[in-house]
Design a protein around this motif. Structure first.
Motif, PDB file in Angstrom:
ATOM      1  N   ASN A   3      -7.435   3.739  -1.380  1.00  0.00           N
ATOM      2  CA  ASN A   3      -6.492   3.902  -2.482  1.00  0.00           C
ATOM      3  C   ASN A   3      -5.253   3.074  -2.184  1.00  0.00           C
ATOM      4  O   ASN A   3      -4.764   3.075  -1.060  1.00  0.00           O
ATOM      5  CB  ASN A   3      -6.109   5.384  -2.645  1.00  0.00           C
ATOM      6  N   ILE A   4      -4.768   2.373  -3.199  1.00  0.00           N
ATOM      7  CA  ILE A   4      -3.529   1.606  -3.090  1.00  0.00           C
ATOM      8  C   ILE A   4      -2.568   2.195  -4.106  1.00  0.00           C
ATOM      9  O   ILE A   4      -2.908   2.363  -5.281  1.00  0.00           O
ATOM     10  CB  ILE A   4      -3.742   0.107  -3.406  1.00  0.00           C
ATOM     11  N   ARG A   5      -1.353   2.519  -3.659  1.00  0.00           N
ATOM     12  CA  ARG A   5      -0.371   3.117  -4.553  1.00  0.00           C
ATOM     13  C   ARG A   5       1.021   2.597  -4.217  1.00  0.00           C
ATOM     14  O   ARG A   5       1.300   2.196  -3.076  1.00  0.00           O
ATOM     15  CB  ARG A   5      -0.406   4.634  -4.429  1.00  0.00           C
ATOM     16  N   PRO A   6       1.918   2.633  -5.219  1.00  0.00           N
ATOM     17  CA  PRO A   6       3.308   2.263  -4.929  1.00  0.00           C
ATOM     18  C   PRO A   6       3.930   3.293  -3.990  1.00  0.00           C
ATOM     19  O   PRO A   6       3.678   4.496  -4.118  1.00  0.00           O
ATOM     20  CB  PRO A   6       3.991   2.303  -6.296  1.00  0.00           C
ATOM     21  N   ALA A   7       4.738   2.830  -3.066  1.00  0.00           N
ATOM     22  CA  ALA A   7       5.431   3.735  -2.157  1.00  0.00           C
ATOM     23  C   ALA A   7       6.539   4.477  -2.897  1.00  0.00           C
ATOM     24  O   ALA A   7       7.079   3.990  -3.893  1.00  0.00           O
ATOM     25  CB  ALA A   7       6.030   2.945  -0.997  1.00  0.00           C
TER      26      ALA A   7
ATOM     27  N   VAL B 216       7.016  -1.781  -2.044  1.00  0.00           N
ATOM     28  CA  VAL B 216       6.015  -1.497  -1.028  1.00  0.00           C
ATOM     29  C   VAL B 216       4.798  -0.861  -1.677  1.00  0.00           C
ATOM     30  O   VAL B 216       4.927   0.019  -2.532  1.00  0.00           O
ATOM     31  CB  VAL B 216       6.560  -0.543   0.061  1.00  0.00           C
ATOM     32  N   LEU B 217       3.639  -1.320  -1.258  1.00  0.00           N
ATOM     33  CA  LEU B 217       2.381  -0.664  -1.589  1.00  0.00           C
ATOM     34  C   LEU B 217       1.886   0.028  -0.334  1.00  0.00           C
ATOM     35  O   LEU B 217       1.938  -0.541   0.757  1.00  0.00           O
ATOM     36  CB  LEU B 217       1.329  -1.673  -2.050  1.00  0.00           C
ATOM     37  N   ILE B 218       1.398   1.243  -0.499  1.00  0.00           N
ATOM     38  CA  ILE B 218       0.803   1.988   0.603  1.00  0.00           C
ATOM     39  C   ILE B 218      -0.709   1.954   0.428  1.00  0.00           C
ATOM     40  O   ILE B 218      -1.222   2.249  -0.653  1.00  0.00           O
ATOM     41  CB  ILE B 218       1.288   3.455   0.637  1.00  0.00           C
ATOM     42  N   GLY B 219      -1.402   1.592   1.478  1.00  0.00           N
ATOM     43  CA  GLY B 219      -2.865   1.605   1.477  1.00  0.00           C
ATOM     44  C   GLY B 219      -3.350   2.849   2.202  1.00  0.00           C
ATOM     45  O   GLY B 219      -2.929   3.122   3.323  1.00  0.00           O
TER      46      GLY B 219
ATOM     47  N   GLY C 299      -1.951   1.618   6.004  1.00  0.00           N
ATOM     48  CA  GLY C 299      -1.433   0.267   5.940  1.00  0.00           C
ATOM     49  C   GLY C 299      -0.435   0.126   4.819  1.00  0.00           C
ATOM     50  O   GLY C 299      -0.253   1.044   4.010  1.00  0.00           O
ATOM     51  N   PHE C 300       0.223  -1.041   4.796  1.00  0.00           N
ATOM     52  CA  PHE C 300       1.203  -1.284   3.742  1.00  0.00           C
ATOM     53  C   PHE C 300       1.354  -2.770   3.481  1.00  0.00           C
ATOM     54  O   PHE C 300       0.969  -3.609   4.294  1.00  0.00           O
ATOM     55  CB  PHE C 300       2.549  -0.650   4.099  1.00  0.00           C
ATOM     56  N   ALA C 301       1.929  -3.051   2.316  1.00  0.00           N
ATOM     57  CA  ALA C 301       2.325  -4.409   1.945  1.00  0.00           C
ATOM     58  C   ALA C 301       3.732  -4.319   1.387  1.00  0.00           C
ATOM     59  O   ALA C 301       3.981  -3.553   0.455  1.00  0.00           O
ATOM     60  CB  ALA C 301       1.376  -4.997   0.908  1.00  0.00           C
ATOM     61  N   LEU C 302       4.659  -5.058   1.968  1.00  0.00           N
ATOM     62  CA  LEU C 302       6.037  -5.110   1.495  1.00  0.00           C
ATOM     63  C   LEU C 302       6.253  -6.483   0.899  1.00  0.00           C
ATOM     64  O   LEU C 302       5.966  -7.492   1.544  1.00  0.00           O
ATOM     65  CB  LEU C 302       7.008  -4.850   2.647  1.00  0.00           C
ATOM     66  N   PHE C 303       6.771  -6.529  -0.342  1.00  0.00           N
ATOM     67  CA  PHE C 303       6.879  -7.801  -1.053  1.00  0.00           C
ATOM     68  C   PHE C 303       8.105  -7.802  -1.955  1.00  0.00           C
ATOM     69  O   PHE C 303       8.692  -6.765  -2.238  1.00  0.00           O
ATOM     70  CB  PHE C 303       5.613  -8.054  -1.879  1.00  0.00           C
TER      71      PHE C 303
ATOM     72  N   LEU D 299      -5.253  -4.418  -0.540  1.00  0.00           N
ATOM     73  CA  LEU D 299      -3.811  -4.627  -0.707  1.00  0.00           C
ATOM     74  C   LEU D 299      -3.522  -6.006  -1.304  1.00  0.00           C
ATOM     75  O   LEU D 299      -2.711  -6.140  -2.226  1.00  0.00           O
ATOM     76  CB  LEU D 299      -3.096  -4.458   0.632  1.00  0.00           C
ATOM     77  N   LEU D 300      -4.202  -7.041  -0.810  1.00  0.00           N
ATOM     78  CA  LEU D 300      -3.976  -8.394  -1.333  1.00  0.00           C
ATOM     79  C   LEU D 300      -4.471  -8.537  -2.774  1.00  0.00           C
ATOM     80  O   LEU D 300      -3.828  -9.204  -3.597  1.00  0.00           O
ATOM     81  CB  LEU D 300      -4.628  -9.434  -0.431  1.00  0.00           C
ATOM     82  N   ILE D 301      -5.589  -7.934  -3.091  1.00  0.00           N
ATOM     83  CA  ILE D 301      -6.092  -7.979  -4.473  1.00  0.00           C
ATOM     84  C   ILE D 301      -5.095  -7.292  -5.402  1.00  0.00           C
ATOM     85  O   ILE D 301      -4.789  -7.797  -6.491  1.00  0.00           O
ATOM     86  CB  ILE D 301      -7.489  -7.337  -4.573  1.00  0.00           C
TER      87      ILE D 301
END
Length: 162
Positions: free
Chosen positions: A5-9, A54-57, A65-69, A102-104
């Protein structure tokens, strides 16, 4: 197969985000450079203005995991872009597709927002990451060199007279 699941932090994720940042810094052999705190992350990620997103994986409902952009801008394209500052997946969650998810998700956000590009930097010694990014269609920009002014050098530059 694990459930991804990918969601906004949210602001409640700040302790997890800081923990991921520290884990990433350890992996990159730069733990001494992390000065972020929960307070500064809460202010810059969830205050006004918000400087990054931030996206939380999650794997099986647990953050892994996370992606900060944040947005940048291309004058040549006359379009905004997304810059991925950090992408991190905990070692125990690697290989299940979370980094790819996360990248998708970021690519979809970029397209939805009318961005002309999604870009990021990777350390030149991080061969597993480089191969992973290339497998998703990323192209290394070898002719570009990142420049940075920080700390005392930034303060000194800002203090110069015009």
């Amino acid at each position: 197969m694990p459930c991804l699941n990918i969601r906004p932090a949210t602001a409640d994720d700040v302790p997890t985000i800081l923990a991921f940042i520290k884990e990433l810094a350890d992996y990159e052999k730069l733990p001494h450079e992390v000065i972020a705190t929960e307070e500064t992350l809460r202010q810059t990620l969830f205050g006004t203005p918000r400087y990054a997103e931030v996206l939380i994986g999650e794997v099986d409902d647990l953050p892994a995991g996370f992606a900060l952009f944040f947005h940048n801008y291309s004058t040549w394209l006359a379009k905004p872009g997304l810059y991925l500052e950090d992408l991190y997946v905990q070692p125990s969650a690697r290989g299940v597709g979370l980094g790819k998810a996360l990248l998708i998700t970021l690519a979809k956000l970029a397209v939805e927002r009318g961005c002309g590009r999604l870009e990021w930097s990777v350390l030149d010694w991080n061969e597993p990451a480089i191969q992973f990014y290339q497998s998703l269609g990323a192209t290394a920009m070898d002719e570009w060199t990142v420049n940075r002014v920080t700390g005392e050098a930034l303060t000194n530059l800002a203090g110069r007279t015009l």
